[in-house]
Every structure is written in structure tokens, then in C-alpha cells.
Design a protein around this motif. Structure first.
Motif, PDB file in Angstrom:
ATOM      1  N   ILE A  71      35.659  61.423 -29.886  1.00  0.00           N
ATOM      2  CA  ILE A  71      35.245  62.253 -28.755  1.00  0.00           C
ATOM      3  C   ILE A  71      33.942  62.971 -29.098  1.00  0.00           C
ATOM      4  O   ILE A  71      33.868  63.691 -30.091  1.00  0.00           O
ATOM      5  CB  ILE A  71      36.333  63.281 -28.384  1.00  0.00           C
ATOM      6  N   ARG A  72      32.910  62.758 -28.279  1.00  0.00           N
ATOM      7  CA  ARG A  72      31.616  63.399 -28.495  1.00  0.00           C
ATOM      8  C   ARG A  72      31.624  64.816 -27.926  1.00  0.00           C
ATOM      9  O   ARG A  72      32.184  65.071 -26.876  1.00  0.00           O
ATOM     10  CB  ARG A  72      30.496  62.578 -27.852  1.00  0.00           C
ATOM     11  N   LYS A  73      30.986  65.717 -28.651  1.00  0.00           N
ATOM     12  CA  LYS A  73      30.880  67.127 -28.257  1.00  0.00           C
ATOM     13  C   LYS A  73      32.243  67.698 -27.839  1.00  0.00           C
ATOM     14  O   LYS A  73      32.451  68.078 -26.685  1.00  0.00           O
ATOM     15  CB  LYS A  73      29.856  67.283 -27.131  1.00  0.00           C
ATOM     16  N   PRO A  74      33.144  67.779 -28.783  1.00  0.00           N
ATOM     17  CA  PRO A  74      34.493  68.256 -28.447  1.00  0.00           C
ATOM     18  C   PRO A  74      34.590  69.773 -28.275  1.00  0.00           C
ATOM     19  O   PRO A  74      35.632  70.270 -27.827  1.00  0.00           O
ATOM     20  CB  PRO A  74      35.317  67.802 -29.659  1.00  0.00           C
ATOM     21  N   ILE A  75      33.545  70.509 -28.629  1.00  0.00           N
ATOM     22  CA  ILE A  75      33.599  71.975 -28.543  1.00  0.00           C
ATOM     23  C   ILE A  75      32.919  72.423 -27.245  1.00  0.00           C
ATOM     24  O   ILE A  75      31.750  72.131 -27.012  1.00  0.00           O
ATOM     25  CB  ILE A  75      32.923  72.633 -29.757  1.00  0.00           C
ATOM     26  N   GLU A 109      46.322  74.626 -22.492  1.00  0.00           N
ATOM     27  CA  GLU A 109      47.137  74.056 -23.568  1.00  0.00           C
ATOM     28  C   GLU A 109      46.304  73.616 -24.763  1.00  0.00           C
ATOM     29  O   GLU A 109      46.857  73.111 -25.738  1.00  0.00           O
ATOM     30  CB  GLU A 109      47.952  72.871 -23.035  1.00  0.00           C
ATOM     31  N   HIS A 110      45.014  73.816 -24.701  1.00  0.00           N
ATOM     32  CA  HIS A 110      44.123  73.446 -25.799  1.00  0.00           C
ATOM     33  C   HIS A 110      43.776  74.684 -26.629  1.00  0.00           C
ATOM     34  O   HIS A 110      43.790  75.810 -26.115  1.00  0.00           O
ATOM     35  CB  HIS A 110      42.841  72.815 -25.246  1.00  0.00           C
ATOM     36  N   PRO A 111      43.456  74.509 -27.906  1.00  0.00           N
ATOM     37  CA  PRO A 111      43.092  75.664 -28.737  1.00  0.00           C
ATOM     38  C   PRO A 111      41.848  76.359 -28.186  1.00  0.00           C
ATOM     39  O   PRO A 111      40.820  75.710 -27.964  1.00  0.00           O
ATOM     40  CB  PRO A 111      42.831  75.049 -30.116  1.00  0.00           C
ATOM     41  N   TRP A 112      41.936  77.677 -27.965  1.00  0.00           N
ATOM     42  CA  TRP A 112      40.766  78.405 -27.498  1.00  0.00           C
ATOM     43  C   TRP A 112      40.800  79.839 -28.015  1.00  0.00           C
ATOM     44  O   TRP A 112      41.857  80.374 -28.376  1.00  0.00           O
ATOM     45  CB  TRP A 112      40.643  78.382 -25.971  1.00  0.00           C
ATOM     46  N   VAL A 113      39.637  80.432 -28.076  1.00  0.00           N
ATOM     47  CA  VAL A 113      39.492  81.781 -28.606  1.00  0.00           C
ATOM     48  C   VAL A 113      38.430  82.504 -27.776  1.00  0.00           C
ATOM     49  O   VAL A 113      37.531  81.875 -27.216  1.00  0.00           O
ATOM     50  CB  VAL A 113      39.091  81.735 -30.103  1.00  0.00           C
ATOM     51  N   SER A 127      38.518  73.851 -27.904  1.00  0.00           N
ATOM     52  CA  SER A 127      38.506  72.470 -28.387  1.00  0.00           C
ATOM     53  C   SER A 127      38.980  71.585 -27.249  1.00  0.00           C
ATOM     54  O   SER A 127      40.100  71.749 -26.742  1.00  0.00           O
ATOM     55  CB  SER A 127      39.428  72.299 -29.604  1.00  0.00           C
ATOM     56  N   ARG A 128      38.146  70.647 -26.825  1.00  0.00           N
ATOM     57  CA  ARG A 128      38.537  69.757 -25.731  1.00  0.00           C
ATOM     58  C   ARG A 128      39.647  68.797 -26.147  1.00  0.00           C
ATOM     59  O   ARG A 128      40.255  68.147 -25.298  1.00  0.00           O
ATOM     60  CB  ARG A 128      37.321  68.972 -25.226  1.00  0.00           C
ATOM     61  N   VAL A 129      39.893  68.735 -27.442  1.00  0.00           N
ATOM     62  CA  VAL A 129      41.000  67.923 -27.971  1.00  0.00           C
ATOM     63  C   VAL A 129      42.114  68.864 -28.404  1.00  0.00           C
ATOM     64  O   VAL A 129      41.882  69.825 -29.141  1.00  0.00           O
ATOM     65  CB  VAL A 129      40.544  67.059 -29.160  1.00  0.00           C
ATOM     66  N   GLN A 134      45.439  65.200 -27.078  1.00  0.00           N
ATOM     67  CA  GLN A 134      45.133  65.094 -25.657  1.00  0.00           C
ATOM     68  C   GLN A 134      43.718  65.622 -25.393  1.00  0.00           C
ATOM     69  O   GLN A 134      43.302  66.622 -25.975  1.00  0.00           O
ATOM     70  CB  GLN A 134      46.149  65.872 -24.823  1.00  0.00           C
ATOM     71  N   VAL A 135      42.983  64.964 -24.515  1.00  0.00           N
ATOM     72  CA  VAL A 135      41.587  65.315 -24.249  1.00  0.00           C
ATOM     73  C   VAL A 135      41.454  65.997 -22.896  1.00  0.00           C
ATOM     74  O   VAL A 135      41.953  65.500 -21.880  1.00  0.00           O
ATOM     75  CB  VAL A 135      40.685  64.064 -24.288  1.00  0.00           C
ATOM     76  N   TRP A 136      40.811  67.149 -22.916  1.00  0.00           N
ATOM     77  CA  TRP A 136      40.395  67.801 -21.670  1.00  0.00           C
ATOM     78  C   TRP A 136      38.967  67.344 -21.401  1.00  0.00           C
ATOM     79  O   TRP A 136      38.045  67.685 -22.130  1.00  0.00           O
ATOM     80  CB  TRP A 136      40.475  69.324 -21.817  1.00  0.00           C
ATOM     81  N   HIS A 137      38.768  66.582 -20.346  1.00  0.00           N
ATOM     82  CA  HIS A 137      37.473  65.956 -20.097  1.00  0.00           C
ATOM     83  C   HIS A 137      36.452  66.910 -19.475  1.00  0.00           C
ATOM     84  O   HIS A 137      35.259  66.614 -19.477  1.00  0.00           O
ATOM     85  CB  HIS A 137      37.647  64.719 -19.220  1.00  0.00           C
ATOM     86  N   ALA A 138      36.920  68.025 -18.942  1.00  0.00           N
ATOM     87  CA  ALA A 138      36.020  69.043 -18.374  1.00  0.00           C
ATOM     88  C   ALA A 138      35.100  68.455 -17.310  1.00  0.00           C
ATOM     89  O   ALA A 138      33.914  68.787 -17.242  1.00  0.00           O
ATOM     90  CB  ALA A 138      35.200  69.710 -19.484  1.00  0.00           C
TER      91      ALA A 138
END
Length: 245
Positions: A71-75, A109-113, A127-129, A134-138
């Protein structure tokens, strides 16, 4: 509420920036009525509240993103800022705002701060992963963030900030394309003018060097048995040429 989005490859880069002094020492936060340089974690789903260094939560996001290295640019990062002159939100209110944002955007449901700077804005890093890969495609994240910002203004009774119609990056790219096109047009015109000047100079040189050669006519030759007329060489009197023909 003003929302601005960026994406990146490494969580450590954004963590170092958010907990650093900023480009002009603008990153500051308040704890116990004392001002500190950098940023402080005030929310998220990682349990890192109160951290003033980003190494731990950056490692959390890095570990999650590592489950899908393709996954490119996951942040993914969004900054939320209240409009100028608006009231100050407490840490608790910012946490509520971040939860609403996460639910509306779809990354809850994804890690976030969430890191706070100063009185008027925070940064949310995701993190989009997810931890399970699981991927959040945004998709359409700019439009969704603008809609969420409007919802937060209504929820917290804030001043409505002007909405961007297109992402700032897209506008900059369009302006750059127009500028490049204009420069290309100018360069093309200059090159064509130079080529035309060279062609005129070449024609003038030929006319001066070979005056007997007229367009459409071939040089005359003496008839059989006729003595050719030999003319003396002609000196070019123009000082800028400086040679004889």
C-alpha cells in the motif's frame, strides 16, 4: 472549522514534525498553565494520551502499515483548525470532534492518534492499514473532510469557515500547468522570430554574394565559339564583412 489533508509513507516523519517546534516555532501546547514547545497527544485509539514524543505512536502506526507493504502512502493526516476569532475548544471537545470525524470518514477501526498544537488546532494521524490488514482507501477524502468540518461547526456552534472547492494541491498544479503553457508559448514565438531573422539574413547574403542569380533564372553561359566575358572581382566595401569576394 478548516480541514487540510496530507498523505505520506513514514509515520516517523509526521511524528517528528508534530512533536517538533515547527517551521517557525509555532508548535506549542499548554500543560498546567505552562507553555511547552512541540505537541501533545490528547486523543486517539492507541492509549497514548499525554505523550509529548511521537516515537511510540509512530511505531504503532508503522506496525499496522507493515501488514500491507504494497500500500502506497499508508499514513493519512488531517489538520483541524477553528476559524479566526472562534472560541477555544477544550481537549475533551477536540476528542469528541475527532471521534465524529473518524466515524464520518470511516477510519474509526484503524489506528489513529490526535496531537494538539496551541489554542486553535489539532492534527489527526491515521494508518490506512488496520492491525488486521484491512485498507481504508480514503476515496473522496477531501469532500468528506469538508462535509465533516461543516458538521463539527454545527455540533459545537462554531463560526462557519469558508469551504475550499478543490484541494489546494490541485489548484497549485493547475496554476503551474497554465504557467508552463504560457512560458512554452513565449519560447516558441521567440524561436520562430529568431528562425525568421536567420532566414532573412541568409537570403540577403546570397543576393549580395551572387547578384547574377535571380529567382527563377539560371546563370547564362556563352554560346559556342563566343569568348566569355571575365569581370574583375568586386570588393565588398562594408566594414562589417571584412573579406573580398
Amino acid at each position: 472549522m478548516i480541514a487540510k489533508i496530507t498523505r505520506g509513507e513514514r509515520s516517523g516523519d509526521i511524528a517528528a514534525y508534530l512533536h517538533g517546534p515547527g517551521k517557525a516555532n509555532e508548535h506549542q501546547y499548554t500543560v498546567d498553565n505552562r507553555r511547552h514547545s512541540g505537541g501533545v497527544v490528547i486523543g486517539g485509539n492507541l492509549g497514548r494520551e499525554g505523550h509529548t514524543e511521537g516515537g511510540t505512536w509512530a511505531a504503532d502506526l508503522r506496525e499496522a502499515a507493515g501488514t500491507r507493504p504494497e500500500i502506497r502512502k499508508p499514513i493519512w493526516q488531517v489538520s483541524l483548525r477553528t476559524a479566526p476569532g472562534d472560541r477555544r475548544l477544550t481537549d475533551e471537545q477536540w476528542r469528541d470532534a475527532a471521534t465524529i470525524m473518524a466515524e464520518r470518514m470511516g477510519y474509526e477501526e484503524h489506528p489513529w492518534v490526535m496531537v494538539r498544537h496551541g489554542e486553535d488546532h489539532v492534527h489527526i494521524v491515521v494508518s490506512r492499514v488496520s492491525d488486521t490488514g484491512q485498507v481504508w482507501h480514503a476515496r473522496q477524502d477531501f469532500r468528506a473532510a469538508q462535509s465533516a468540518a461543516t458538521a463539527l461547526e454545527k455540533h459545537f456552534d462554531l463560526i462557519q469557515a469558508p469551504r475550499q472547492k478543490t484541494p489546494g494541491k490541485a489548484r497549485s498544479s493547475q496554476s503551474a500547468v497554465i504557467g508552463n503553457q504560457q512560458q512554452s508559448t513565449v519560447k516558441l514565438s521567440e524561436r520562430r522570430a529568431a528562425e525568421a531573422a536567420e532566414l532573412r539574413e541568409a537570403r540577403r547574403f546570397i543576393e549580395l554574394s551572387f547578384p547574377t542569380l535571380q529567382p527563377g533564372r539560371r546563370p547564362t553561359r556563352p554560346a559556342p565559339g563566343q569568348t566569355p566575358v571575365i569581370r574583375p572581382p568586386v570588393r565588398d566595401q562594408r566594414p562589417e564583412r571584412g573579406f573580398e569576394r
